[in-house]
Design a protein around this motif. Structure first.
Motif, mmCIF file in Angstrom:
data_model
loop_
_atom_site.group_PDB
_atom_site.id
_atom_site.type_symbol
_atom_site.label_atom_id
_atom_site.label_comp_id
_atom_site.label_asym_id
_atom_site.label_seq_id
_atom_site.Cartn_x
_atom_site.Cartn_y
_atom_site.Cartn_z
ATOM 1 N N ALA A 60 -4.938 4.061 -1.910
ATOM 2 C CA ALA A 60 -6.368 3.748 -1.935
ATOM 3 C C ALA A 60 -6.700 3.557 -0.414
ATOM 4 C CB ALA A 60 -6.640 2.430 -2.836
ATOM 5 N N GLU A 61 -5.825 2.708 0.216
ATOM 6 C CA GLU A 61 -6.130 2.400 1.657
ATOM 7 C C GLU A 61 -6.009 3.680 2.545
ATOM 8 O OE1 GLU A 61 -7.957 0.321 2.642
ATOM 9 O OE2 GLU A 61 -7.610 0.018 4.749
ATOM 10 N N ARG A 62 -4.870 4.439 2.209
ATOM 11 C CA ARG A 62 -4.645 5.953 2.937
ATOM 12 C C ARG A 62 -5.951 6.839 2.906
ATOM 13 N NH1 ARG A 62 0.443 8.516 0.637
ATOM 14 N NH2 ARG A 62 -0.963 8.928 -1.099
ATOM 15 N N ASP A 63 -6.612 6.710 1.666
ATOM 16 C CA ASP A 63 -7.819 7.487 1.363
ATOM 17 C C ASP A 63 -8.951 7.023 2.469
ATOM 18 O OD1 ASP A 63 -6.921 9.155 -0.265
ATOM 19 O OD2 ASP A 63 -7.844 8.021 -2.099
ATOM 20 N N ASN A 64 -9.173 5.604 2.328
ATOM 21 C CA ASN A 64 -10.180 4.979 3.248
ATOM 22 C C ASN A 64 -9.859 5.543 4.792
ATOM 23 O OD1 ASN A 64 -11.441 3.814 1.243
ATOM 24 N ND2 ASN A 64 -10.188 1.665 1.414
ATOM 25 N N TRP A 65 -8.723 5.299 5.019
ATOM 26 C CA TRP A 65 -8.342 5.757 6.467
ATOM 27 C C TRP A 65 -8.603 7.182 6.981
ATOM 28 C CZ3 TRP A 65 -7.759 3.004 10.976
ATOM 29 C CH2 TRP A 65 -7.552 1.636 10.836
ATOM 30 N N ALA A 118 2.352 9.449 3.168
ATOM 31 C CA ALA A 118 3.209 8.221 3.408
ATOM 32 C C ALA A 118 2.578 6.899 3.195
ATOM 33 C CB ALA A 118 4.195 8.585 4.729
ATOM 34 N N ASN A 119 3.011 5.736 4.183
ATOM 35 C CA ASN A 119 2.464 4.705 4.178
ATOM 36 C C ASN A 119 2.030 4.585 5.757
ATOM 37 O OD1 ASN A 119 4.905 4.226 5.199
ATOM 38 N ND2 ASN A 119 5.217 2.218 4.503
ATOM 39 N N PHE A 120 1.607 5.553 6.406
ATOM 40 C CA PHE A 120 1.476 5.672 7.759
ATOM 41 C C PHE A 120 0.630 6.828 8.017
ATOM 42 C CE2 PHE A 120 5.719 7.239 7.409
ATOM 43 C CZ PHE A 120 5.507 8.487 8.056
ATOM 44 N N ILE A 121 -0.226 6.835 9.125
ATOM 45 C CA ILE A 121 -1.229 7.856 9.564
ATOM 46 C C ILE A 121 -0.925 8.092 11.109
ATOM 47 C CG2 ILE A 121 -3.434 8.901 9.600
ATOM 48 C CD1 ILE A 121 -4.279 7.448 7.263
ATOM 49 N N PHE A 122 -0.778 9.515 11.580
ATOM 50 C CA PHE A 122 -0.468 9.695 12.738
ATOM 51 C C PHE A 122 -1.696 10.376 13.319
ATOM 52 C CE2 PHE A 122 2.092 12.566 15.817
ATOM 53 C CZ PHE A 122 2.618 11.481 16.477
ATOM 54 N N VAL A 177 2.474 1.349 -4.145
ATOM 55 C CA VAL A 177 2.260 2.915 -3.903
ATOM 56 C C VAL A 177 0.380 3.224 -4.155
ATOM 57 C CG1 VAL A 177 2.394 5.055 -5.018
ATOM 58 C CG2 VAL A 177 4.436 3.765 -4.364
ATOM 59 N N ALA A 178 0.192 2.483 -5.064
ATOM 60 C CA ALA A 178 -1.365 2.600 -5.684
ATOM 61 C C ALA A 178 -2.270 1.899 -4.378
ATOM 62 C CB ALA A 178 -1.602 1.916 -7.064
ATOM 63 N N LYS A 179 -1.864 0.763 -4.041
ATOM 64 C CA LYS A 179 -2.814 0.054 -2.968
ATOM 65 C C LYS A 179 -2.588 0.939 -1.734
ATOM 66 C CE LYS A 179 -1.722 -4.339 -4.668
ATOM 67 N NZ LYS A 179 -0.718 -5.479 -4.526
ATOM 68 N N ASN A 180 -1.593 1.629 -1.378
ATOM 69 C CA ASN A 180 -1.369 2.220 -0.174
ATOM 70 C C ASN A 180 -2.149 3.469 -0.206
ATOM 71 O OD1 ASN A 180 0.237 2.953 2.361
ATOM 72 N ND2 ASN A 180 0.589 4.787 0.934
#
Ligand code: PLP
Length: 356
Positions: free
Chosen positions: A280-285, A301-305, A275-278
């Motif tokens: 951080a990477e979600r913020d980058n995206w 969530a763990n995906f972006i539309f 959840v933490a790694k996701n």
């Protein structure tokens, strides 16, 4: 054959990764189209599976999934008798559709959402009624409430929603539930809830206790990294749980699945890391999309539309460079599963290069 089946458009599952890879002649292909866990599975699951007593192979599994049931009841603070297990949430969607729908009924959804709700409604001869999301892709609760009629037997709420990634507050969910007639089922799919910031405060897991027509669903396929084992569950009120137990196939979860899921529940550190790694990477995206001027929904969530002109061409370019994204959910939009930081950096460079 049922008439409803003759006109069905089938769900197309993901091609095996190895097949797709060799078809494309690629050395490496990263699947970012199925919202799988890019960090694998807890090593404690591997150990538990290896330690399973193979001599039990000729015996039927524990049909009550007793140990797993107790562990989840404790973890989620629900009564063990409220839990019903399924072969992934896919099977739960089949089970509830089969139980609550008859030909001519209506099923209400906020669209776009997970296609299996509609597919299984159709198989039961029910009709899907779709209410478009708001401009920011959140649920239009007001419009949804206006569609509630005696013909509507089920309302699906995916929270966070697949494919938009948007999350609704528990306050809004409960306010909506209060407008739904007691004989209409409200199914809250929390497949991605683990990824939501402050998840416990957003979850509807305690609602079935107070609203007997509410059902809340969870899966081990996403944050827990167990998609291959096929295990999910739903929390029902005491009124409906026994009914669902009689619809469920008695031995739907095999012992290896039960052992794997139990070990996964017991390794919350793995889930927290995922959840933490996701996050951080979600913020980058989200920062990347903003910087590039690409319209993207705000994801919990763990995906972006995200929107991209001629999105299918971008998806094809990325596929030939080793990354598969989900197409076909809305014209000129793509759904990207958030992967590892290394893949994220590479993929963002590819998208930038494609734009230039
Ligand atoms: C992935 C997913 C599921 C089901 O996954 P299972 O692997 O069958 O547990 C359910 N609902 C949504 C919205 C999903 O994205």
């Amino acid at each position: 054959m049922k008439e409803s089946i003759q006109k069905l458009t089938p769900y197309v599952p993901e091609k095996p990764l190895a097949t797709l890879k060799s078809e494309l002649g690629l050395d490496r292909l990263v699947r970012l189209s199925a919202n799988e866990n890019p960090y694998g599975t807890s090593p404690k699951v591997a150990l538990a599976v290896k330690n399973w007593d193979f001599n039990q192979s000729n015996r039927y599994p524990d049909g009550d999934a007793t140990a797993l049931r107790q562990a989840i009841a404790t973890q989620q603070q629900v009564d063990p008798a409220q839990l019903v297990f399924s072969v992934g949430l896919d099977e739960m969607i089949v089970m509830v559709s089969r139980t609550f729908l008859a030909p001519g009924d209506q099923v209400l959804v906020s669209a776009p959402t997970f296609s299996e709700y509609g597919l299984h409604a159709e198989i039961e001869g029910a009709r899907l009624v779709s209410v478009p999301t708001l401009a920011n892709d959140h649920v239009d609760f007001q419009a949804l409430a206006q569609k509630l009629t005696p013909a509507v037997k089920m309302v699906w709420l995916c929270n966070p929603n697949n494919p938009t990634g948007t999350v609704e507050t528990l306050v809004d969910l409960e306010a909506f539930v209060q407008q739904v007639p007691a004989e209409t089922m409200v199914l809250i799919d929390e497949a991605y809830l683990d990824f939501v910031p402050n998840a416990a405060a957003v979850s509807a897991l305690q609602l079935p206790r107070r609203y007997p027509n509410v059902v809340v669903m969870r899966t081990f396929s996403k944050a827990y990294g167990l998609a291959n084992f096929r295990v999910g569950y739903a929390v029902f009120s005491k009124r409906y749980a026994p009914i669902m137990q009689s619809v469920r196939l008695p031995y739907n979860l095999n012992s290896l699945t039960q052992v794997a899921a139990l070990a996964a529940v017991q390794d919350q550190a793995f889930v927290h890391q995922t959840v933490a790694k996701n996050a951080a990477e979600r913020d980058n995206w989200q920062q990347f999309f903003q910087a590039q001027g690409i319209q993207a929904d705000e994801s919990a969530a763990n995906f972006i539309f995200f929107h991209y002109p001629q999105a299918d061409q971008l998806a094809d370019y990325l596929l030939h460079h080793g990354y598969s994204l989900r197409t076909g959910l809305r014209p000129d939009w793509l759904r990207l599963t958030i992967g590892t930081a290394a893949d994220g950096a590479q993929l963002r460079a590819l998208i930038k290069a494609y734009a230039e």
